[in-house]
Design an enzyme around this catalytic site. Structure first.
Site, mmCIF file in Angstrom:
data_model
loop_
_atom_site.group_PDB
_atom_site.id
_atom_site.type_symbol
_atom_site.label_atom_id
_atom_site.label_comp_id
_atom_site.label_asym_id
_atom_site.label_seq_id
_atom_site.Cartn_x
_atom_site.Cartn_y
_atom_site.Cartn_z
ATOM 1 N N TYR A 200 0.864 -1.175 0.000
ATOM 2 C CA TYR A 200 0.000 0.000 0.000
ATOM 3 C C TYR A 200 0.901 1.225 0.000
ATOM 4 C CZ TYR A 200 -4.270 2.531 1.438
ATOM 5 O OH TYR A 200 -5.346 3.380 1.503
ATOM 6 N N ARG A 253 -5.977 10.367 -10.863
ATOM 7 C CA ARG A 253 -5.384 11.028 -9.674
ATOM 8 C C ARG A 253 -4.884 9.923 -8.750
ATOM 9 N NH1 ARG A 253 -5.611 10.118 -4.912
ATOM 10 N NH2 ARG A 253 -7.586 10.838 -4.068
ATOM 11 N N LYS A 271 -5.760 -1.974 -2.839
ATOM 12 C CA LYS A 271 -6.918 -1.731 -1.960
ATOM 13 C C LYS A 271 -7.653 -3.041 -1.704
ATOM 14 C CE LYS A 271 -7.044 2.907 -1.524
ATOM 15 N NZ LYS A 271 -7.235 3.723 -0.321
ATOM 16 N N GLU A 343 -12.065 4.862 -6.792
ATOM 17 C CA GLU A 343 -10.770 5.143 -6.166
ATOM 18 C C GLU A 343 -9.896 5.968 -7.104
ATOM 19 O OE1 GLU A 343 -10.074 3.616 -2.898
ATOM 20 O OE2 GLU A 343 -8.633 5.263 -3.008
ATOM 21 N N ASP A 344 -9.399 7.036 -6.593
ATOM 22 C CA ASP A 344 -8.397 7.848 -7.290
ATOM 23 C C ASP A 344 -8.831 8.309 -8.683
ATOM 24 O OD1 ASP A 344 -7.116 7.400 -4.938
ATOM 25 O OD2 ASP A 344 -5.267 6.612 -5.782
ATOM 26 N N ASP A 366 -13.961 6.192 -1.862
ATOM 27 C CA ASP A 366 -13.026 6.074 -0.754
ATOM 28 C C ASP A 366 -12.334 7.399 -0.447
ATOM 29 O OD1 ASP A 366 -11.586 4.624 1.139
ATOM 30 O OD2 ASP A 366 -9.964 4.206 -0.264
ATOM 31 N N ASP A 367 -11.973 8.136 -1.478
ATOM 32 C CA ASP A 367 -11.215 9.378 -1.279
ATOM 33 C C ASP A 367 -12.075 10.467 -0.644
ATOM 34 O OD1 ASP A 367 -8.747 8.445 -2.595
ATOM 35 O OD2 ASP A 367 -10.096 8.255 -4.303
ATOM 36 N N ASN A 508 -0.573 11.543 0.148
ATOM 37 C CA ASN A 508 0.226 10.348 -0.142
ATOM 38 C C ASN A 508 0.866 10.482 -1.516
ATOM 39 O OD1 ASN A 508 -0.646 8.935 2.217
ATOM 40 N ND2 ASN A 508 -2.618 8.607 1.217
ATOM 41 N N ASN A 552 -5.318 7.127 7.551
ATOM 42 C CA ASN A 552 -5.508 6.614 6.197
ATOM 43 C C ASN A 552 -6.829 5.860 6.107
ATOM 44 O OD1 ASN A 552 -5.209 4.753 3.828
ATOM 45 N ND2 ASN A 552 -3.299 5.911 3.677
HETATM 46 N N1 LIG Z 1 -4.744 9.755 3.958
HETATM 47 C C1 LIG Z 1 -5.726 9.308 3.231
HETATM 48 O O1 LIG Z 1 -6.440 8.371 3.591
HETATM 49 C C2 LIG Z 1 -6.016 9.956 1.921
HETATM 50 C C3 LIG Z 1 -5.153 10.826 1.361
HETATM 51 N N2 LIG Z 1 -5.431 11.432 0.171
HETATM 52 C C4 LIG Z 1 -4.425 12.288 -0.395
HETATM 53 O O2 LIG Z 1 -4.905 13.616 -0.465
HETATM 54 C C5 LIG Z 1 -4.307 14.263 -1.569
HETATM 55 C C6 LIG Z 1 -5.389 15.009 -2.330
HETATM 56 O O3 LIG Z 1 -6.334 14.104 -2.814
HETATM 57 P P1 LIG Z 1 -7.715 14.641 -3.420
HETATM 58 O O4 LIG Z 1 -8.408 15.509 -2.479
HETATM 59 O O5 LIG Z 1 -8.437 13.480 -3.928
HETATM 60 O O6 LIG Z 1 -7.167 15.495 -4.649
HETATM 61 P P2 LIG Z 1 -7.889 16.652 -5.432
HETATM 62 O O7 LIG Z 1 -7.136 16.808 -6.684
HETATM 63 O O8 LIG Z 1 -9.334 16.405 -5.466
HETATM 64 O O9 LIG Z 1 -7.644 17.933 -4.505
HETATM 65 C C7 LIG Z 1 -6.413 18.562 -4.331
HETATM 66 C C8 LIG Z 1 -6.654 19.925 -3.770
HETATM 67 O O10 LIG Z 1 -5.407 20.470 -3.409
HETATM 68 C C9 LIG Z 1 -5.325 21.788 -3.912
HETATM 69 N N3 LIG Z 1 -3.946 22.163 -4.137
HETATM 70 C C10 LIG Z 1 -3.080 21.688 -5.040
HETATM 71 N N4 LIG Z 1 -1.888 22.291 -4.919
HETATM 72 C C11 LIG Z 1 -2.022 23.178 -3.925
HETATM 73 C C12 LIG Z 1 -1.161 24.121 -3.327
HETATM 74 N N5 LIG Z 1 0.108 24.253 -3.727
HETATM 75 N N6 LIG Z 1 -1.642 24.880 -2.340
HETATM 76 C C13 LIG Z 1 -2.902 24.744 -1.931
HETATM 77 N N7 LIG Z 1 -3.766 23.862 -2.431
HETATM 78 C C14 LIG Z 1 -3.324 23.098 -3.424
HETATM 79 C C15 LIG Z 1 -6.131 21.754 -5.193
HETATM 80 O O11 LIG Z 1 -6.466 23.068 -5.526
HETATM 81 P P3 LIG Z 1 -7.326 23.457 -6.823
HETATM 82 O O12 LIG Z 1 -8.705 22.948 -6.522
HETATM 83 O O13 LIG Z 1 -7.251 24.928 -6.859
HETATM 84 O O14 LIG Z 1 -6.685 22.768 -7.981
HETATM 85 C C16 LIG Z 1 -7.294 20.896 -4.749
HETATM 86 O O15 LIG Z 1 -8.249 21.657 -4.101
HETATM 87 C C17 LIG Z 1 -3.577 13.184 -2.370
HETATM 88 O O16 LIG Z 1 -2.211 13.289 -2.125
HETATM 89 C C18 LIG Z 1 -4.089 11.907 -1.811
HETATM 90 O O17 LIG Z 1 -3.107 10.901 -1.820
HETATM 91 C C19 LIG Z 1 -6.599 11.208 -0.483
HETATM 92 C C20 LIG Z 1 -7.495 10.313 0.016
HETATM 93 C C21 LIG Z 1 -7.248 9.596 1.234
HETATM 94 C C1 LIG Z 2 -5.219 6.667 0.619
HETATM 95 C C2 LIG Z 2 -5.874 7.075 -0.594
HETATM 96 O O1 LIG Z 2 -6.951 6.596 -0.912
HETATM 97 C C3 LIG Z 2 -5.238 8.046 -1.430
HETATM 98 O O2 LIG Z 2 -4.208 8.582 -1.080
HETATM 99 O O3 LIG Z 2 -5.782 8.309 -2.506
HETATM 100 MG MG LIG Z 3 -7.409 6.936 -2.937
#
Ligand SMILES: NC(=O)C1=CN([C@@H]2O[C@H](COP(=O)(O)OP(=O)(O)OC[C@H]3O[C@@H](n4cnc5c(N)ncnc54)[C@H](OP(=O)(O)O)[C@@H]3O)[C@@H](O)[C@H]2O)C=CC1
Ligand SMILES: CC(=O)C(=O)O
Ligand SMILES: [Mg+2]
Length: 652
Positions: A200, A253, A271, A343-344, A366-367, A508, A552
């Site tokens: 993972y 993504r 997953k 997912e993603d 999931d996200d 991540n 996570n």
């Molecule tokens: N720990 C866990 O369980 C999980 C972790 N994640 C992690 O979260 C991260 C984001 O995922 P997700 O929400 O799906 O992605 P998205 O692409 O949906 O969202 C990313 C967000 O970050 C913003 N962003 C990008 N660069 C910057 C910056 N330099 N400063 C401020 N904001 C910024 C984007 O802005 P804009 O909208 O303006 O483009 C957007 O709003 C990934 O790395 C993923 O691995 C996700 C799911 C689960």
């Molecule tokens: C953990 C997860 O689902 C992600 O980083 O997208």
């Molecule tokens: Mg994910």
């Protein structure tokens, strides 16, 4: 169409594809006779059902009628005059055919036991005992020693630890999964804390980036634009029929690594291995899917080892039609109760898909949803350190996409339930920053729809550190996918405002984490309550050891999925995310709190998953969304009883 040939020790037996008639001259199998099987083969066929799926040890893979024939005690026997015979001849023609002659890719397996050793579902390697070796024609195919599964686990761990490079460990794990499935799951379950970072995040991220180069045997189902119009047929190519969970990505993504196209397959595979190892869902009930609509990643498009379609991503109607055909085919093939976990996906598709199919299918993102639930659990337990309730806190996010707005909404919902205030009101406790700065009302017109509820009245702010100083959050959550964005200045600002700043760096893999555990503890002088999406080692700061938690969604989706499956739930409801979060928070012990943890250790995850599953199922029954009636009396016990065990079965 899959053809499988099973050769017995006394006479060659051949199975035919399920949809192929054995009568009629057009059939390639018309020269076979139906004959009573030799006693030993009949005994084998009836004795070796895998109780988890009712299948048969010999040749229970796809598309053959062998199962029924074996049950009947019949199989097709080769006519010796047909030219299709066993032995040392080149019976299939591959070797004798010239390069320009087409050949049929028939799969051959020999019931002498050779095929058994190469069947990951039934292989036990050196753990086959003497009796099994004798009755399953394995003698001579294995060295004399017989070992226990425990010793095999010990040996595999020893071998895996010898690899210094995480990707090599990942490849060794994938190799094991393809060789001996039960050993893979036993290894993973017995060593979950050590191996989770391999199968993972973070290693799975690197594996996806290099998937084309390390690609060995295909895992999961690849559905590309080429399959448009025949997705149902493609689903039917998958060898397992009784699917309960599908994890699907379109690779746009992948973690915080961006568009990895078809190579995102590592994510559904990873997953789903957690669905089994952490949540006890049978591996044969899990289907990893990658939808390949192209990629906008130029590097991959120019990579000679890239495994996907070499075109830019399809969008709009073309994309929607392919996804719709997939979702329709899934329901048609597996029924109403199959869980589809998105997912993603990139956020411009993720929210729409969840909304579109949330009312017609059992879908879960999931996200958006799993992450929300795990973070809410962490925040509920973090109250133990900071006092008060969630309603007393102010939350600031860096990142306003799927994870950020998903978490924000569940926090607002929980506060609303706790305080009886409308959710429109409780949202005001939550602020988000995106790549353009703080989300404020003056930006409302240009915001994507999922950001609009968070556009509060405030002057524009561009820099995160300024947002911290102005909003004065007690909780800072990173969901930006951008590493190193919680700078020293930001963490110091949080620490100046709060005695115990809660800082969650969720992005991540590790390279994208908003800050490291060491940075969080050092810059806050050891005061931060910290957790991250990918794991970090413990940190010693001024003589005290700080153990960072892993925030996570892997804590949530396996148990939540099990709860949905075991209750026959037909739709996911937000209240299930809330009870899953509460169930997870309830598993944090005083001993965990004493170490500064807001999550329980992963080593207890099966028990945790059973509790989450029970709460989710109970909520589903309460909401009238569960179809498996009557409800079991003790849902925790029932959840535990449903869980897959990777221990070897004894073969008669
Ligand atoms: N720990 C866990 O369980 C999980 C972790 N994640 C992690 O979260 C991260 C984001 O995922 P997700 O929400 O799906 O992605 P998205 O692409 O949906 O969202 C990313 C967000 O970050 C913003 N962003 C990008 N660069 C910057 C910056 N330099 N400063 C401020 N904001 C910024 C984007 O802005 P804009 O909208 O303006 O483009 C957007 O709003 C990934 O790395 C993923 O691995 C996700 C799911 C689960
Ligand atoms: C953990 C997860 O689902 C992600 O980083 O997208
Ligand atoms: Mg994910």
């Amino acid at each position: 169409m899959s053809r499988r040939y099973v050769y017995g020790p006394q006479s060659p037996i051949v199975s035919r594809p399920s949809n192929t008639s054995i009568s009629g001259s057009s059939s390639p199998f018309s020269n076979y006779q139906r004959r009573r099987l030799p006693a030993k083969v009949v005994a084998l066929s009836t004795a070796n059902r895998d109780h988890s799926n009712g299948s048969v040890l010999l040749d229970n893979r796809s598309g053959t009628t062998t199962l029924q024939e074996m049950r009947d005690g019949y199989a097709e026997v080769v006519d010796p005059k047909s030219g299709v015979v066993g032995g040392v001849q080149d019976v299939y023609g591959e070797d004798t055919a010239t390069e320009d002659q087409p050949v049929t890719p028939w799969a051959v397996s020999v019931a002498s036991g050779y095929s058994l050793l190469r069947d990951p579902h039934h292989n036990k390697g050196l753990a086959f005992n003497e009796k099994e070796r004798d009755s399953h024609y394995l003698c001579g195919l294995l060295p004399p020693t017989v070992v226990s599964q425990e010793l095999q686990v010990k040996k595999m761990m020893h071998n895996i630890r010898n690899y210094q490079v995480p990707l090599q460990r990942y490849m060794a794990m994938m190799d094991l999964q393809e060789r001996n499935q039960r050993l893979f799951y036993k290894l993973l379950m017995d060593n979950v804390e050590e191996l989770l970072p391999i199968v993972y995040t973070p290693t799975v991220g690197e594996a996806c980036q290099k998937y084309g180069s390390i690609f060995n045997r295909p895992q999961g189902l690849f559905i590309s634009l080429k399959e448009k119009g025949k997705i149902l047929e493609v689903l039917r190519n998958w060898p397992e029929k009784n699917i309960q969970v599908i994890v699907v990505t379109d690779g746009e993504r992948i973690l915080g690594l961006g568009d990895l196209g078809c190579q995102g397959m590592g994510i559904p595979v990873g997953k789903l291995s957690l669905y089994t190892a952490l949540g006890g869902v049978r591996p044969s009930a899990c289907l990893p899917v990658t939808i390949d609509v192209g990629t906008n990643n130029e590097e991959l498009l120019n990579d000679e080892f890239y495994i996907g379609l070499r075109q830019k991503r399809a969008t709009g109607q073309e994309y929607a039609e392919l996804l719709h055909e997939f979702m329709t085919a899934v329901k048609q093939n597996y029924g109403e109760k199959v869980l589809v976990q998105f997912e993603d996906f990139a956020n411009h598709n993720a929210f729409n898909l969840l909304e579109k199919y949330g009312t017609t299918h059992l879908v879960f993102n999931d996200d958006i949803q799993g992450t929300a639930s795990v973070v809410l659990a962490g925040l509920i337990s973090a109250m133990k350190f900071v006092g008060g309730s969630l309603a007393d806190h102010t939350f600031l996010f860096l990142g306003a996409g799927e994870a950020g707005t998903g978490i924000a909404e569940l926090i607002a919902l929980e506060i609303s339930k706790q305080t009886n205030l409308p959710v429109e009101e409780t949202r005001k406790k939550v602020w988000l920053v995106d790549s353009k700065g703080l989300i404020v009302s003056s930006r409302a017109e240009s915001l994507q729809h999922f950001k609009r509820p968070w556009a509060h009245e405030h002057e524009p702010v561009t820099e995160l550190v300024d947002a911290v100083n102005k909003i004065k959050p007690t909780v800072l959550i990173g969901t930006s996918g951008q590493g190193k964005t919680f700078t020293k200045e930001v963490v110091e600002a949080m620490s100046a405002l709060n005695e115990k700043p809660i800082i969650l760096a969720l992005s991540n893999p590790t390279s994208q984490s908003e800050c490291t555990a060491e940075e969080a503890y050092t810059w806050s002088q050891g005061r931060a309550i910290f957790a991250s999406g990918s794991p970090f080692e413990s940190v010693e700061y001024e003589g005290k050891v700080h153990v960072p938690g892993q925030s996570n969604n892997a804590y949530i989706f396996p148990g939540l999925g099990l709860g949905l499956i075991m209750s026959g739930t037909i739709r996911v409801h937000d209240d299930m995310l809330l009870v899953a979060a509460e169930a997870l928070a309830a598993e944090v012990s005083q001993e965990n709190f004493d170490k500064g943890l807001i999550y329980p250790p992963f080593k207890n995850i099966r028990k945790i998953s059973a509790h989450i599953a029970a709460k989710v199922a109970a909520k589903s029954y309460e909401l009238g969304l569960a179809t498996r009636l009557p409800p079991p009396k003790d849902l925790v016990k029932y959840a535990e009883s449903c869980m897959y065990s990777p221990s070897y079965r004894t073969y008669r």
